[in-house]
Motif scaffolding. Structure first.
Motif, mmCIF file in Angstrom:
data_model
loop_
_atom_site.group_PDB
_atom_site.id
_atom_site.type_symbol
_atom_site.label_atom_id
_atom_site.label_comp_id
_atom_site.label_asym_id
_atom_site.label_seq_id
_atom_site.Cartn_x
_atom_site.Cartn_y
_atom_site.Cartn_z
ATOM 1 N N ALA A 20 35.387 -64.414 -45.264
ATOM 2 C CA ALA A 20 35.288 -62.956 -45.293
ATOM 3 C C ALA A 20 34.198 -62.536 -46.265
ATOM 4 O O ALA A 20 33.897 -63.242 -47.229
ATOM 5 C CB ALA A 20 36.626 -62.358 -45.725
ATOM 6 N N ARG B 9 39.029 -60.175 -49.405
ATOM 7 C CA ARG B 9 39.703 -60.620 -48.192
ATOM 8 C C ARG B 9 40.864 -59.694 -47.863
ATOM 9 O O ARG B 9 41.745 -59.466 -48.689
ATOM 10 C CB ARG B 9 40.212 -62.056 -48.346
ATOM 11 C CG ARG B 9 40.685 -62.664 -47.035
ATOM 12 C CD ARG B 9 41.165 -64.079 -47.197
ATOM 13 N NE ARG B 9 42.534 -64.119 -47.719
ATOM 14 C CZ ARG B 9 43.243 -65.230 -47.883
ATOM 15 N NH1 ARG B 9 42.698 -66.405 -47.595
ATOM 16 N NH2 ARG B 9 44.471 -65.192 -48.363
ATOM 17 N N ARG C 167 43.679 -62.997 -42.989
ATOM 18 C CA ARG C 167 43.288 -64.360 -42.614
ATOM 19 C C ARG C 167 43.820 -64.606 -41.214
ATOM 20 O O ARG C 167 45.022 -64.457 -40.952
ATOM 21 C CB ARG C 167 43.873 -65.383 -43.583
ATOM 22 C CG ARG C 167 43.483 -66.835 -43.286
ATOM 23 C CD ARG C 167 43.954 -67.763 -44.395
ATOM 24 N NE ARG C 167 43.501 -69.125 -44.176
ATOM 25 C CZ ARG C 167 44.219 -70.060 -43.525
ATOM 26 N NH1 ARG C 167 45.414 -69.761 -43.040
ATOM 27 N NH2 ARG C 167 43.738 -71.279 -43.351
ATOM 28 N N ALA D 138 34.205 -60.894 -40.417
ATOM 29 C CA ALA D 138 33.799 -61.162 -41.803
ATOM 30 C C ALA D 138 33.338 -59.888 -42.492
ATOM 31 O O ALA D 138 33.683 -59.626 -43.657
ATOM 32 C CB ALA D 138 32.692 -62.207 -41.823
ATOM 33 N N GLY E 167 36.133 -57.929 -43.903
ATOM 34 C CA GLY E 167 37.032 -58.568 -44.845
ATOM 35 C C GLY E 167 38.044 -59.523 -44.256
ATOM 36 O O GLY E 167 39.090 -59.781 -44.859
ATOM 37 N N VAL E 168 37.745 -60.080 -43.079
ATOM 38 C CA VAL E 168 38.686 -60.985 -42.424
ATOM 39 C C VAL E 168 38.148 -62.409 -42.461
ATOM 40 O O VAL E 168 37.030 -62.675 -42.007
ATOM 41 C CB VAL E 168 38.951 -60.568 -40.960
ATOM 42 C CG1 VAL E 168 39.940 -61.525 -40.301
ATOM 43 C CG2 VAL E 168 39.461 -59.137 -40.903
ATOM 44 N N GLU E 169 38.948 -63.303 -43.007
ATOM 45 C CA GLU E 169 38.626 -64.734 -43.040
ATOM 46 C C GLU E 169 39.155 -65.371 -41.759
ATOM 47 O O GLU E 169 40.295 -65.118 -41.366
ATOM 48 C CB GLU E 169 39.300 -65.354 -44.262
ATOM 49 C CG GLU E 169 39.195 -66.856 -44.374
ATOM 50 C CD GLU E 169 39.963 -67.363 -45.587
ATOM 51 O OE1 GLU E 169 39.494 -67.131 -46.729
ATOM 52 O OE2 GLU E 169 41.044 -67.963 -45.397
#
Length: 422
Positions: A172, A176, A179, A204, A207-209
């Protein structure tokens, strides 16, 4: 609930089939939303007509072969479920019925060959990429081949993009927020690998892994929805092992795949894997839903204003009941106006392998969908399923229109990177 059907003959999914049959009151609300009824005007080619046929087969009142022509015509789009005031779960009837029918029918040799080529190629990216590259050279023979095989060749792109394998992990940007695990897809990896990469970049940026399990494979939707239940289970079992449980969601970016994975609970009814399948299915989320729920980062001003026609993929709008999130993501792009084509509830005719197995009806629906999209006057068309994208591009081209067609996530990715322009 009492059933006239001798349910014990039809395995652990039979109760769900019986409930779907008994909940239908034959009101007819499904008729104007059923693509085959709209095109063919035949009662037995409507959802309520097929429900009667399937019920009578299961009760032993008619022979299976008498019902198959009409059941085979069904696209499995589930538009009837959206329209149904009684809440009939038609998908929980048609999918297991097709599995039952497949084990009791006799196919012509050419049909068996075509089915084998389809089910042993499309779910396997390496095989499909090789077949697609060589298939282009066979196009001049398309008209001399059986209709399904000719249709298969006509849907292939002029150029197959080079392989672009996804990484097993994509971090991210910034703090984060979630997930997730991503389903990479099969045909999509071959026909449009940029969709996967666009998904990773947009996630990403917000903020997403993302983890992309290396041991994953085809979701099994093509097999499941065409009656090849044993193959569907083999493919699904691989994913039950491959996908981690310590993620906030399992993300799909193809409507058919997302719908298929959400049906794992039904597929493994009565099986030892049922609990795990139900748990995984409950986490499956379309990428548009996740981003809409999180709220996306601001998108830069584009170079020009644009009208985008959004096409509702059936397995997103009807099977998963996802309609607003993709539109809201597109509308969040400054300068973009989102429009909906006429007859948005009707399938484009792709429907998994339908445009290979039933090319005549699929072509009629494809042309109808393309005409409705053209009529919006949009400069770009967006959709959330690789089958729809391929079908729409094919029929726009046949009508002499070259309107750009992109996945919703590709549109958002291009907007973030300042590449979105007419």
């Amino acid at each position: 609930m009492r059933h006239a059907i001798p349910l014990e003959q039809y395995g652990p999914q039979a109760n769900r089939m019986g409930e779907a049959i008994e909940s239908c009151v034959h009101c007819g609300f499904c008729l104007p939303t059923c693509p085959t009824y709209v095109e063919l005007g035949e009662e037995m080619d409507s959802p309520r007509g097929r429900i009667v046929l399937m019920k009578e087969v299961l009760e032993g009142k008619i022979e299976l072969e008498n019902a198959l022509p009409y059941v085979d015509n069904c696209l499995g789009c589930q538009a009837c479920e959206t329209a149904c005031p009684s809440g009939v779960k038609y998908g929980e009837l048609i999918t297991p019925f097709r599995a039952y029918a497949e084990s009791h029918r006799e196919r012509e040799p050419i049909d068996r060959l075509q089915r084998m080529l389809t089910l042993q190629t499309l779910p396997y990216p390496r095989r499909f990429r090789l077949a697609a590259r060589f298939g282009r050279f066979a196009r001049p023979l398309a008209r001399a081949l059986p209709a399904g095989m000719g249709s298969m060749l006509s849907l292939l792109p002029d150029q197959v993009p080079p392989a672009q394998p996804l990484p097993s992990f994509y971090p991210a940007q910034g703090e984060r927020r979630a997930r997730v695990a991503l389903l990479a897809g099969c045909a999509q990896q071959v026909l449009s690998p940029n969709i996967g990469w666009a998904t990773l970049r947009v996630l990403a940026r917000n903020g997403v892994e993302t983890v992309v399990p290396e041991a994953q494979g085809c979701c099994g939707a093509l097999s499941m929805h065409s009656g090849a239940a044993d193959q569907a289970k083999r493919l699904a079992r691989r994913n039950l092992k491959a996908f981690p449980e310590d993620v906030d969601a399992i993300i799909t970016n193809a409507a058919g795949c997302g719908s298929g994975m959400r049906e794992y609970e039904l597929l493994f009814q009565g099986e030892p894997e049922h609990e795990r399948a139900a748990s995984l299915a409950s986490k499956v989320t379309d990428v548009s839903v996740l981003l809409d729920e999180l709220g996306i980062a601001d998108v830069p001003e584009p170079k020009s204003e644009m009208t985008i026609a959004y096409h509702d993929a059936c397995h997103l709008a009807h099977a998963q009941r996802v309609r607003n999130p993709p539109r809201q993501l597109l509308a969040a792009i400054p300068g973009v106006t989102v429009v909906t084509p006429a007859e948005c509830e009707l399938c484009c005719g792709s429907a998994g392998t339908y445009n290979i197995e039933r090319p005549q009806i699929a072509n009629q629906l494809g042309e109808r969908k393309a005409q409705n999209l053209i009529s919006t006057g949009a400069e770009l068309i967006a959709a959330g399923n690789i089958g729809c994208l391929t079908q729409i591009v094919t029929h726009l081209h046949r009508l002499g229109h070259e309107i750009p067609v992109m996945h919703t996530i590709e549109v958002l990715d291009a907007a973030y990177e300042g590449r979105l322009e007419v």
